[in-house]
Motif scaffolding. Structure first.
Motif, PDB file in Angstrom:
ATOM      1  N   THR A  16       0.802  -1.224   0.000  1.00  0.00           N
ATOM      2  CA  THR A  16       0.000   0.000   0.000  1.00  0.00           C
ATOM      3  C   THR A  16       0.835   1.274   0.000  1.00  0.00           C
ATOM      4  O   THR A  16       0.417   2.300  -0.551  1.00  0.00           O
ATOM      5  CB  THR A  16      -0.912   0.043   1.236  1.00  0.00           C
ATOM      6  N   ASP A  17       1.989   1.242   0.647  1.00  0.00           N
ATOM      7  CA  ASP A  17       2.832   2.436   0.760  1.00  0.00           C
ATOM      8  C   ASP A  17       4.261   1.995   1.007  1.00  0.00           C
ATOM      9  O   ASP A  17       4.504   0.888   1.480  1.00  0.00           O
ATOM     10  CB  ASP A  17       2.337   3.364   1.874  1.00  0.00           C
ATOM     11  N   ASP A  18       5.202   2.867   0.679  1.00  0.00           N
ATOM     12  CA  ASP A  18       6.610   2.453   0.690  1.00  0.00           C
ATOM     13  C   ASP A  18       7.465   3.429   1.484  1.00  0.00           C
ATOM     14  O   ASP A  18       7.261   4.635   1.426  1.00  0.00           O
ATOM     15  CB  ASP A  18       7.138   2.371  -0.745  1.00  0.00           C
ATOM     16  N   ARG A  19       8.417   2.901   2.235  1.00  0.00           N
ATOM     17  CA  ARG A  19       9.429   3.746   2.878  1.00  0.00           C
ATOM     18  C   ARG A  19      10.820   3.142   2.739  1.00  0.00           C
ATOM     19  O   ARG A  19      11.741   3.511   3.450  1.00  0.00           O
ATOM     20  CB  ARG A  19       9.088   3.971   4.357  1.00  0.00           C
ATOM     21  N   TYR A  55       0.846   1.831  -4.298  1.00  0.00           N
ATOM     22  CA  TYR A  55       0.985   3.261  -4.032  1.00  0.00           C
ATOM     23  C   TYR A  55       1.396   4.038  -5.285  1.00  0.00           C
ATOM     24  O   TYR A  55       1.246   5.258  -5.343  1.00  0.00           O
ATOM     25  CB  TYR A  55       2.016   3.494  -2.924  1.00  0.00           C
ATOM     26  N   GLU A  56       1.910   3.351  -6.289  1.00  0.00           N
ATOM     27  CA  GLU A  56       2.303   4.026  -7.526  1.00  0.00           C
ATOM     28  C   GLU A  56       1.105   4.347  -8.416  1.00  0.00           C
ATOM     29  O   GLU A  56       1.233   5.040  -9.415  1.00  0.00           O
ATOM     30  CB  GLU A  56       3.298   3.160  -8.303  1.00  0.00           C
ATOM     31  N   THR A  71      -4.409   7.246  -5.282  1.00  0.00           N
ATOM     32  CA  THR A  71      -5.271   6.840  -4.170  1.00  0.00           C
ATOM     33  C   THR A  71      -6.456   5.992  -4.603  1.00  0.00           C
ATOM     34  O   THR A  71      -6.711   4.918  -4.046  1.00  0.00           O
ATOM     35  CB  THR A  71      -5.783   8.086  -3.420  1.00  0.00           C
ATOM     36  N   LEU A  86      -5.433   2.700  -5.983  1.00  0.00           N
ATOM     37  CA  LEU A  86      -4.930   1.838  -4.906  1.00  0.00           C
ATOM     38  C   LEU A  86      -6.084   1.089  -4.254  1.00  0.00           C
ATOM     39  O   LEU A  86      -6.001  -0.120  -4.020  1.00  0.00           O
ATOM     40  CB  LEU A  86      -4.183   2.677  -3.865  1.00  0.00           C
ATOM     41  N   VAL A 143       1.482  -3.526   4.448  1.00  0.00           N
ATOM     42  CA  VAL A 143       1.264  -2.119   4.758  1.00  0.00           C
ATOM     43  C   VAL A 143       2.381  -1.574   5.634  1.00  0.00           C
ATOM     44  O   VAL A 143       2.833  -2.225   6.575  1.00  0.00           O
ATOM     45  CB  VAL A 143      -0.121  -1.906   5.435  1.00  0.00           C
ATOM     46  N   ASN A 144       2.818  -0.355   5.301  1.00  0.00           N
ATOM     47  CA  ASN A 144       3.805   0.355   6.103  1.00  0.00           C
ATOM     48  C   ASN A 144       3.105   1.285   7.086  1.00  0.00           C
ATOM     49  O   ASN A 144       2.713   0.879   8.161  1.00  0.00           O
ATOM     50  CB  ASN A 144       4.754   1.136   5.182  1.00  0.00           C
ATOM     51  N   GLN A 145       2.915   2.543   6.681  1.00  0.00           N
ATOM     52  CA  GLN A 145       2.342   3.558   7.570  1.00  0.00           C
ATOM     53  C   GLN A 145       0.917   3.958   7.212  1.00  0.00           C
ATOM     54  O   GLN A 145       0.296   4.729   7.933  1.00  0.00           O
ATOM     55  CB  GLN A 145       3.232   4.816   7.549  1.00  0.00           C
ATOM     56  N   MET A 146       0.394   3.457   6.121  1.00  0.00           N
ATOM     57  CA  MET A 146      -0.947   3.857   5.696  1.00  0.00           C
ATOM     58  C   MET A 146      -2.002   3.417   6.716  1.00  0.00           C
ATOM     59  O   MET A 146      -1.903   2.335   7.300  1.00  0.00           O
ATOM     60  CB  MET A 146      -1.256   3.223   4.334  1.00  0.00           C
TER      61      MET A 146
END
Length: 329
Positions: A7-10, A33-34, A37, A40, A52-55
């Motif tokens: 969903t999101d990347d860090r 995430y690319e 919204t 996604l 999922v990271n921080q979403m």
């Protein structure tokens, strides 16, 4: 073929560790995430697994998941996932609690040494031409002091081992799961929270963020600490009432604090933090090493793989193999 959506990347988009794990179940990995919204949400709706990271995955988002069998979190905490909503839909919520015990413990120890030896302050002043600054600073000897460890899970135990060579006269452990049989090294005292506050010269926090722990270290807690105590927090920012912390520093109840976590991240809304020279601040990076990130990514994907293979994830929040009961929450 299974679809696994991130969903999101860090982590700079490197998914070699995840792909190496997921090839065992013929799964495609989609960097959702690319896609923007709305796209996604659409791609997650047909995902078999979500990483999922921080979403924030709230009840509304989870209600749109048609095929998902597991939400696997990159990390220890899971407060940004609506666990009740996921569980009611029969979706496992998994996490990775054990990828960075050593890193967090080493970072806590680094903050402890930095604040007590005034490393950051001395560095700044020497760079600006100062010298013999130490004579005007209060720098305590650690040997003979009392160390308090709040929380004695993986990071608390690792921190205890790493700090054991500093010559503390007492080590006080506050954790209702701890007993004298599982103390990591040497001798330690198992104490209650009030005793930890009253008798520790240094307190290092290693407990999870749960609703009942919100602002556990508040104005009342600071009032019960020794004058001149030191606080280290590498756990979660909301465990400490930031207003009460700043007041304790201002009133010299605390002599120093080392913080890797904050109530608001990044803490751009509170410029006062930078005005306290006895504070050492880092950017929620205690978990990080090159090796820990590879391990985190592999274990996050392994949780998804296990569920797609019809098994339970290695570390879950609610056991879906048991009958669901609302009182699990």
């Amino acid at each position: 073929m299974f679809r696994v959506v991130v969903t999101d990347d860090r982590f700079a988009g490197d998914y070699a560790p995840e792909l190496g794990v997921l090839e065992a179940c013929d799964a495609e990995l989609v960097a959702g995430y690319e896609l923007g919204t709305e796209n996604l949400r659409a791609v997650c709706a047909d995902a078999d697994a979500i990483l999922v990271n921080q979403m924030v995955l709230d009840a509304d988002f989870i209600s749109g998941l048609r095929r998902c069998r597991v939400i696997s979190r990159y990390g220890t905490g899971y407060e940004k996932v609506d666990v009740r909503a996921a569980t009611e839909k029969g979706i496992w919520v998994a996490r990775v609690p054990d990828y960075c015990y050593d890193e967090v413990a080493e970072h806590a120890l680094a903050l402890l040494l930095a604040v007590t030896r005034r490393v950051s302050l001395l560095d700044r002043q020497v760079r600006s031409g100062g010298w013999n600054i130490h004579s005007s600073l209060s720098i305590p000897r650690l040997s003979g002091r009392s160390l308090g460890i709040l929380g004695y899970g993986g990071t608390g135990r690792s921190f205890h081992r790493k700090a054991s060579g500093l010559g503390f006269s007492r080590v006080l452990i506050c954790d209702h799961h701890a007993d004298h049989h599982n103390v990591a090294v040497g001798e330690a005292e198992i104490v209650d929270f009030q005793t930890l506050l009253a008798q520790s010269d240094i307190i290092s926090i290693h407990i999870p963020m749960r609703q009942e722990n919100y602002h556990l270290i508040d104005a009342d807690a600071f009032s019960k600490m020794k004058t001149g105590a030191v606080l280290i927090n590498t756990a979660r920012g909301a465990l400490v009432d930031q207003e009460a912390l700043l007041a304790a520093l201002r009133e010299e109840k605390l002599s120093a604090a080392g913080l890797d976590v904050f109530e608001e991240e990044p803490p751009i809304g509170d410029a006062r933090l930078s005005s306290y020279p006895q504070l050492v601040l880092t950017d929620h990076c205690a978990y990080y090493s090159e090796e820990s990130i590879v391990e985190l990514k592999q274990k996050c994907a392994e949780n998804a793989l296990l569920v797609l293979q019809g098994k339970a994830p290695a570390s879950f929040v609610v056991d879906l193999s048991q009958t669901f009961r609302p009182d699990n929450f």
